[in-house]
Write a protein that holds these residues in place. Structure first.
Motif, short mmCIF file in Angstrom:
data_model
loop_
_atom_site.label_atom_id
_atom_site.label_comp_id
_atom_site.label_asym_id
_atom_site.label_seq_id
_atom_site.Cartn_x
_atom_site.Cartn_y
_atom_site.Cartn_z
N LEU A 8 -3.60 -1.55 -7.60
CA LEU A 8 -4.93 -1.66 -8.22
C LEU A 8 -5.72 -0.38 -7.99
N GLY A 9 -5.63 0.17 -6.78
CA GLY A 9 -6.35 1.40 -6.49
C GLY A 9 -5.84 2.57 -7.32
N VAL A 10 -4.53 2.68 -7.45
CA VAL A 10 -3.95 3.76 -8.26
C VAL A 10 -4.42 3.64 -9.70
N GLU A 11 -4.42 2.43 -10.26
CA GLU A 11 -4.85 2.25 -11.64
C GLU A 11 -6.31 2.63 -11.81
N ALA A 12 -7.16 2.27 -10.85
CA ALA A 12 -8.57 2.63 -10.93
C ALA A 12 -8.76 4.14 -10.88
N LEU A 13 -8.00 4.82 -10.04
CA LEU A 13 -8.08 6.27 -9.97
C LEU A 13 -7.64 6.91 -11.29
N VAL A 63 0.86 -1.18 0.00
CA VAL A 63 0.00 0.00 0.00
C VAL A 63 0.90 1.23 0.00
N PHE A 64 0.57 2.19 -0.84
CA PHE A 64 1.41 3.38 -1.02
C PHE A 64 0.66 4.64 -0.61
N TRP A 65 1.43 5.63 -0.11
CA TRP A 65 0.90 6.98 -0.04
C TRP A 65 0.82 7.53 -1.45
N THR A 66 -0.28 8.15 -1.78
CA THR A 66 -0.54 8.60 -3.14
C THR A 66 -1.17 9.99 -3.10
N SER A 67 -0.55 10.94 -3.80
CA SER A 67 -1.13 12.28 -3.94
C SER A 67 -2.06 12.29 -5.15
N ILE A 68 -3.23 12.87 -4.99
CA ILE A 68 -4.23 12.87 -6.05
C ILE A 68 -4.61 14.31 -6.37
N ASP A 69 -4.45 14.70 -7.64
CA ASP A 69 -4.94 15.99 -8.11
C ASP A 69 -6.41 15.85 -8.46
N VAL A 70 -7.23 16.69 -7.86
CA VAL A 70 -8.68 16.60 -8.04
C VAL A 70 -9.13 17.71 -8.99
N PRO A 71 -9.71 17.37 -10.14
CA PRO A 71 -10.15 18.41 -11.07
C PRO A 71 -11.35 19.18 -10.52
N GLU A 72 -11.57 20.36 -11.07
CA GLU A 72 -12.69 21.19 -10.61
C GLU A 72 -14.03 20.54 -10.91
N LYS A 84 -14.47 10.46 -4.04
CA LYS A 84 -14.98 9.57 -3.00
C LYS A 84 -15.70 8.38 -3.61
N SER A 85 -16.49 8.62 -4.65
CA SER A 85 -17.22 7.54 -5.29
C SER A 85 -16.26 6.52 -5.91
N VAL A 86 -15.23 7.00 -6.59
CA VAL A 86 -14.26 6.10 -7.22
C VAL A 86 -13.48 5.34 -6.16
N ALA A 87 -13.02 6.05 -5.13
CA ALA A 87 -12.23 5.41 -4.08
C ALA A 87 -13.03 4.32 -3.37
N GLN A 104 -7.68 5.53 -14.29
CA GLN A 104 -8.68 5.25 -15.31
C GLN A 104 -9.91 6.14 -15.17
N ALA A 105 -10.16 6.61 -13.96
CA ALA A 105 -11.28 7.52 -13.73
C ALA A 105 -10.91 8.97 -14.04
N GLY A 106 -9.68 9.21 -14.45
CA GLY A 106 -9.28 10.54 -14.87
C GLY A 106 -8.50 11.35 -13.86
N PHE A 107 -8.13 10.74 -12.73
CA PHE A 107 -7.37 11.47 -11.71
C PHE A 107 -5.86 11.33 -11.97
N THR A 108 -5.15 12.43 -11.80
CA THR A 108 -3.70 12.41 -11.86
C THR A 108 -3.17 12.06 -10.47
N THR A 109 -2.35 11.03 -10.41
CA THR A 109 -1.84 10.56 -9.12
C THR A 109 -0.32 10.50 -9.13
N GLU A 110 0.25 10.71 -7.96
CA GLU A 110 1.70 10.55 -7.77
C GLU A 110 1.91 9.52 -6.66
N VAL A 111 2.45 8.38 -7.03
CA VAL A 111 2.72 7.33 -6.05
C VAL A 111 4.00 7.66 -5.31
N ARG A 112 3.91 7.61 -3.98
CA ARG A 112 5.05 7.97 -3.15
C ARG A 112 5.53 6.74 -2.38
N GLU A 113 5.94 6.89 -1.14
CA GLU A 113 6.53 5.75 -0.45
C GLU A 113 5.46 4.81 0.09
#
Length: 207
Positions: A181-186, A138-147, A155-158, A188-197
């Motif tokens: 798997l969670g990062v890939e689902a995010l 399991v990774f810490w992941t930063s997620i950019d949320v579009p307007e 929340k719905s995707v997560a 695919q839903a259009g969220f930009t993510t940065e996987v961290r440690e």
């Protein structure tokens, strides 16, 4: 077969002490669905009920009321301080199997660290119990949320994948825990993510 041990407070449920000394547990979001999805896996408890007389018995009653039919083996219910590896060693011994066949699910990094010294695998949230069984990180992941859509869509995707938002620093930046798997689902839903440690024994990072 892997045995799962869960902390109660802030992991499985919120607890309220009633005037008569009994406990009322309210399952946290997604927990009941996770437990149902893990129906065949043996499940136990590692939790500190406090020092009051009959505290463990009262908490056990509340546990069965909040999660009927989910924790059926009293040998796997362990109550006491989690300030050393001792209770985790006792939990492993109660399974009759090796420590690597046990997973501790708990929100507190210090408690997960003690569980690791006892040889257990770890999950920081019930949503990641399956990942721990399958030895997926399991990774810490930063997620950019579009307007458009914003936090509601996130929340719905997560809720439909192996991702748990941890902290919102702004309407457009969220720190979450997520498996691959969670990062890939995010994504695919259009969220930009940065996987961290990896989460492991760490507390939340800054977004």
């Amino acid at each position: 077969m892997t045995t799962l041990f869960f902390d109660i407070g802030a992991t499985l449920a919120d607890g309220v002490r009633e005037p008569d000394g009994s406990w009322l547990l309210t399952p946290l979001p997604r927990v009941s669905q996770v437990l149902d999805a893990l129906a065949v896996e043996p499940k136990g408890i590692i939790s500190n009920p406090g020092t009051e007389q009959d505290a463990a018995e009262r908490l056990t009653v509340a546990l069965h009321a909040a999660f009927p039919g989910r924790f059926t083996d009293d040998r796997l219910l362990h109550f006491g301080p989690k300030d050393s590896r001792a209770i985790f060693d006792d939990a492993v011994a109660s399974t009759g199997g090796p420590a690597d066949d046990c997973v501790f699910v708990g929100e507190a990094p210090a408690e997960r660290a003690f569980a690791r010294t006892a040889g257990m695998r770890l999950a920081p949230h019930p949503v990641f119990a399956r990942a721990a069984i399958e030895d997926r990180p399991v990774f810490w992941t930063s997620i950019d949320v579009p307007e458009v859509g914003g936090l509601g869509v996130l929340k719905s995707v997560a809720n439909g994948t192996e991702a748990v938002p941890s902290r919102t620093s702004s309407p457009h930046l969220v720190l979450a825990m997520a498996t691959g798997l969670g990062v890939e689902a995010l994504r695919q839903a259009g969220f930009t993510t940065e996987v961290r440690e990896r989460v492991e024994n760490t507390a939340a990072l800054s977004p």
